[in-house]
Design a protein around this motif. Structure first.
Motif, PDB file in Angstrom:
ATOM      1  N   MET A  24      12.783  15.914   7.742  1.00  0.00           N
ATOM      2  CA  MET A  24      11.564  15.743   8.313  1.00  0.00           C
ATOM      3  C   MET A  24      10.537  16.450   7.712  1.00  0.00           C
ATOM      4  O   MET A  24       9.675  15.628   8.012  1.00  0.00           O
ATOM      5  CB  MET A  24      11.944  15.745  10.076  1.00  0.00           C
ATOM      6  N   GLU A  25      10.734  17.271   7.219  1.00  0.00           N
ATOM      7  CA  GLU A  25       9.841  18.030   6.324  1.00  0.00           C
ATOM      8  C   GLU A  25       9.097  17.541   5.457  1.00  0.00           C
ATOM      9  O   GLU A  25       8.378  18.771   4.782  1.00  0.00           O
ATOM     10  CB  GLU A  25      10.564  19.593   6.328  1.00  0.00           C
ATOM     11  N   GLN A  26       9.541  16.798   4.934  1.00  0.00           N
ATOM     12  CA  GLN A  26       9.094  15.877   3.565  1.00  0.00           C
ATOM     13  C   GLN A  26       9.061  13.994   4.003  1.00  0.00           C
ATOM     14  O   GLN A  26       8.759  13.704   3.032  1.00  0.00           O
ATOM     15  CB  GLN A  26      10.159  15.518   2.686  1.00  0.00           C
ATOM     16  N   PHE A  27       7.943  14.022   5.229  1.00  0.00           N
ATOM     17  CA  PHE A  27       7.904  13.302   6.243  1.00  0.00           C
ATOM     18  C   PHE A  27       7.019  12.000   5.010  1.00  0.00           C
ATOM     19  O   PHE A  27       5.871  13.517   4.832  1.00  0.00           O
ATOM     20  CB  PHE A  27       7.737  12.622   7.331  1.00  0.00           C
ATOM     21  N   ASP A  28       6.692  11.070   4.642  1.00  0.00           N
ATOM     22  CA  ASP A  28       5.726  10.695   3.486  1.00  0.00           C
ATOM     23  C   ASP A  28       5.661   9.548   4.470  1.00  0.00           C
ATOM     24  O   ASP A  28       6.604   8.530   3.503  1.00  0.00           O
ATOM     25  CB  ASP A  28       6.199  10.943   2.103  1.00  0.00           C
ATOM     26  N   ARG A  29       4.782   8.898   5.322  1.00  0.00           N
ATOM     27  CA  ARG A  29       4.746   7.794   5.330  1.00  0.00           C
ATOM     28  C   ARG A  29       5.187   6.823   4.731  1.00  0.00           C
ATOM     29  O   ARG A  29       5.839   5.331   4.534  1.00  0.00           O
ATOM     30  CB  ARG A  29       3.619   7.459   7.005  1.00  0.00           C
ATOM     31  N   GLU A  30       4.102   6.897   3.757  1.00  0.00           N
ATOM     32  CA  GLU A  30       4.287   5.500   2.431  1.00  0.00           C
ATOM     33  C   GLU A  30       5.289   5.164   2.070  1.00  0.00           C
ATOM     34  O   GLU A  30       5.677   4.605   1.516  1.00  0.00           O
ATOM     35  CB  GLU A  30       2.994   5.751   1.967  1.00  0.00           C
ATOM     36  N   ALA A  31       6.533   6.490   1.791  1.00  0.00           N
ATOM     37  CA  ALA A  31       7.583   6.225   1.219  1.00  0.00           C
ATOM     38  C   ALA A  31       7.970   5.373   2.047  1.00  0.00           C
ATOM     39  O   ALA A  31       9.009   4.369   0.953  1.00  0.00           O
ATOM     40  CB  ALA A  31       8.265   7.697   0.895  1.00  0.00           C
ATOM     41  N   ILE A  32       8.052   4.727   2.922  1.00  0.00           N
ATOM     42  CA  ILE A  32       8.866   3.677   3.734  1.00  0.00           C
ATOM     43  C   ILE A  32       8.717   2.872   3.024  1.00  0.00           C
ATOM     44  O   ILE A  32       9.784   1.551   3.010  1.00  0.00           O
ATOM     45  CB  ILE A  32       8.643   4.304   5.421  1.00  0.00           C
ATOM     46  N   LEU A  33       7.605   2.624   3.566  1.00  0.00           N
ATOM     47  CA  LEU A  33       7.163   0.515   2.113  1.00  0.00           C
ATOM     48  C   LEU A  33       7.370   1.056   0.822  1.00  0.00           C
ATOM     49  O   LEU A  33       7.195   0.130   0.517  1.00  0.00           O
ATOM     50  CB  LEU A  33       5.693   1.081   2.469  1.00  0.00           C
ATOM     51  N   THR A  34       7.235   1.575   0.279  1.00  0.00           N
ATOM     52  CA  THR A  34       7.489   2.020  -1.633  1.00  0.00           C
ATOM     53  C   THR A  34       9.112   2.263  -1.865  1.00  0.00           C
ATOM     54  O   THR A  34       9.147   2.092  -2.333  1.00  0.00           O
ATOM     55  CB  THR A  34       6.365   2.835  -1.695  1.00  0.00           C
ATOM     56  N   THR A  35       9.838   2.629  -1.269  1.00  0.00           N
ATOM     57  CA  THR A  35      10.901   2.837  -1.597  1.00  0.00           C
ATOM     58  C   THR A  35      12.174   2.215  -1.407  1.00  0.00           C
ATOM     59  O   THR A  35      12.045   1.457  -0.840  1.00  0.00           O
ATOM     60  CB  THR A  35      11.742   5.226  -1.012  1.00  0.00           C
ATOM     61  N   SER A  36      12.928   1.649  -2.309  1.00  0.00           N
ATOM     62  CA  SER A  36      14.047   1.126  -1.622  1.00  0.00           C
ATOM     63  C   SER A  36      15.281   1.240  -1.181  1.00  0.00           C
ATOM     64  O   SER A  36      15.580   0.273  -0.459  1.00  0.00           O
ATOM     65  CB  SER A  36      15.372   0.880  -3.270  1.00  0.00           C
ATOM     66  N   THR A  37      15.018   2.549  -0.083  1.00  0.00           N
ATOM     67  CA  THR A  37      15.947   3.100   0.829  1.00  0.00           C
ATOM     68  C   THR A  37      15.590   2.917   2.487  1.00  0.00           C
ATOM     69  O   THR A  37      15.882   2.945   3.532  1.00  0.00           O
ATOM     70  CB  THR A  37      16.076   4.103   0.696  1.00  0.00           C
ATOM     71  N   ALA A  38      13.396   2.543   2.106  1.00  0.00           N
ATOM     72  CA  ALA A  38      12.774   2.400   3.592  1.00  0.00           C
ATOM     73  C   ALA A  38      13.003   4.180   3.844  1.00  0.00           C
ATOM     74  O   ALA A  38      12.785   4.778   5.209  1.00  0.00           O
ATOM     75  CB  ALA A  38      13.386   1.541   4.810  1.00  0.00           C
ATOM     76  N   MET A  39      13.312   4.897   2.983  1.00  0.00           N
ATOM     77  CA  MET A  39      13.794   6.223   3.840  1.00  0.00           C
ATOM     78  C   MET A  39      12.217   7.429   3.355  1.00  0.00           C
ATOM     79  O   MET A  39      11.248   6.885   2.614  1.00  0.00           O
ATOM     80  CB  MET A  39      14.296   7.443   2.710  1.00  0.00           C
TER      81      MET A  39
END
Length: 366
Positions: free
Chosen positions: A166-181
């Motif tokens: 959660m220290e690396q939390f990037d909301r955009e990554a939720i929509l752009t990574t294949s894992t939704a992480m």
């Protein structure tokens, strides 16, 4: 089939099967005057549709939504909203064998036990495609909540042994990574782990976390319709979810009261909490802080290893499942958790309008 209706004020009924003509939802109770178009809904459906990465089923479906009623000139009319998504890529022949036996981890046996008959094509009503109606309705609920200053954000927290920081939390990554992480580094590690699972003809489970911001204090009922109980029912109704947590969840069983209690203080003239172990809910009612929940998701039961089972004749047999299946559920289920959370919160916020006389006066007196 009973049990396909959810909600009291913002009420939805989903319909359809994985390999039928289509799936959809009828929404009753959406207020008139909300700006709404197909694209508002499609954005959410695109997040759950198949075929978007090597970690999702290769079944190709556009999952294009059609608004059949309840919207005129770009505004909701206050009448029932009917939404339909047509199936276009069924391969029912992949499932012809399973008509005679029960797949481990699936609802084949329990459907036969209940109804004496089942739609075996892709799991029928128990397929993950059933969630299309939930997501379509949830998209509208999210838009209504945004009008009220409430946002819902779900993401993959854990895949197998890999946990997002959660220290690396990037909301955009939720929509752009294949894992939704929300953590790109953790996502890369999870992708490597999933690749290994696929090579072993296996699958894995994980955890979806959801944050709800902007919910005012006072939402939820104190007895049977507690906010956390209602959220638990909503999220646990998603097929692959096997456990649910609010706030610190199971950790509270190992804490002292002095550690678990959230102290109150004043900030800018209002009551807030110094910590949030409760996950934003006290006594079944929102306390005004961020609501935090987690859904624990089982591994995809459709794996390509040889498995032992029983057929309808009572004979023990070995099988090898065919078809197109996800090796992991979380990336596509994130938006389903988001949808069910939004539907629950909106319904209880609408219910809260009748909790106090002064609320009614704000609506009906000038």
């Amino acid at each position: 089939m009973a049990g396909s209706i959810f909600g009291t004020h913002f009420r939805i009924e989903t319909f359809g099967e994985s390999h039928g003509e289509g799936l959809g939802v009828v929404i009753d109770g959406c207020p008139a005057g909300l700006s709404l178009c197909a694209e508002d809904i499609q954005i959410y459906l695109n997040r759950r549709k198949p075929g978007q990465s090597k970690f999702a089923t290769p079944r190709k479906e556009a999952d294009a939504v059609e608004i059949l009623s309840g919207v005129f000139e770009g505004k909701t009319t206050g009448t029932p909203i009917a939404l339909l998504v047509r199936n276009t890529s069924q391969r029912s022949s992949d499932y012809s064998e399973i008509a005679s036996y029960y797949r481990p981890g699936h609802a084949d046996f329990t459907f036969d036990a209940k109804y004496g008959f089942r739609d075996y094509r892709g799991g029928g009503r128990s397929s993950g495609r059933e969630t299309i109606g939930r997501v379509a309705a949830g998209a509208i609920a999210c838009k209504l909540l945004q009008e009220l200053g409430v946002t819902v954000c779900a993401y993959t927290k854990v895949i197998g042994p890999v946990e997002a920081s959660m220290e690396q939390f990037d909301r955009e990554a939720i929509l752009t990574t294949s894992t939704a992480m929300p953590d790109r580094k953790a996502s890369q590690e999870a992708e490597a782990y999933l690749t290994n699972c696929m090579e072993q003809k296996d699958s894995c489970g994980g955890v979806i976390e959801c944050r709800i911001d902007g919910v005012p204090a006072g939402i939820g009922e104190p007895v049977f319709d507690k906010l956390d109980a209602s959220l638990a029912k909503a999220v646990m109704s998603i097929g692959a979810v096997k456990a649910f947590e609010i706030g610190d969840g199971t950790k509270v069983a190992h804490m002292h009261g002095s550690e678990n209690n959230d102290s109150f203080c004043m900030k800018d003239g209002r009551v807030i909490k110094e910590t949030n172990h409760s996950g934003g809910i006290l006594g079944g009612i929102s306390d005004g802080s961020q609501i935090l929940l987690r859904a624990y998701v089982k591994p995809t039961p459709s794996i390509f290893q040889t498995q032992h089972t029983v057929n309808k004749a009572g004979e023990e047999i070995d099988i090898q499942i065919k078809g197109r299946h996800d090796p992991v559920i979380m990336p596509r289920a994130v938006v389903v958790v988001e949808a069910m959370t939004a539907l629950t919160v909106l319904d209880l916020m609408m219910d809260n309008m009748t909790a106090r006389v002064d609320y009614l006066k704000q609506i009906y007196t000038k």
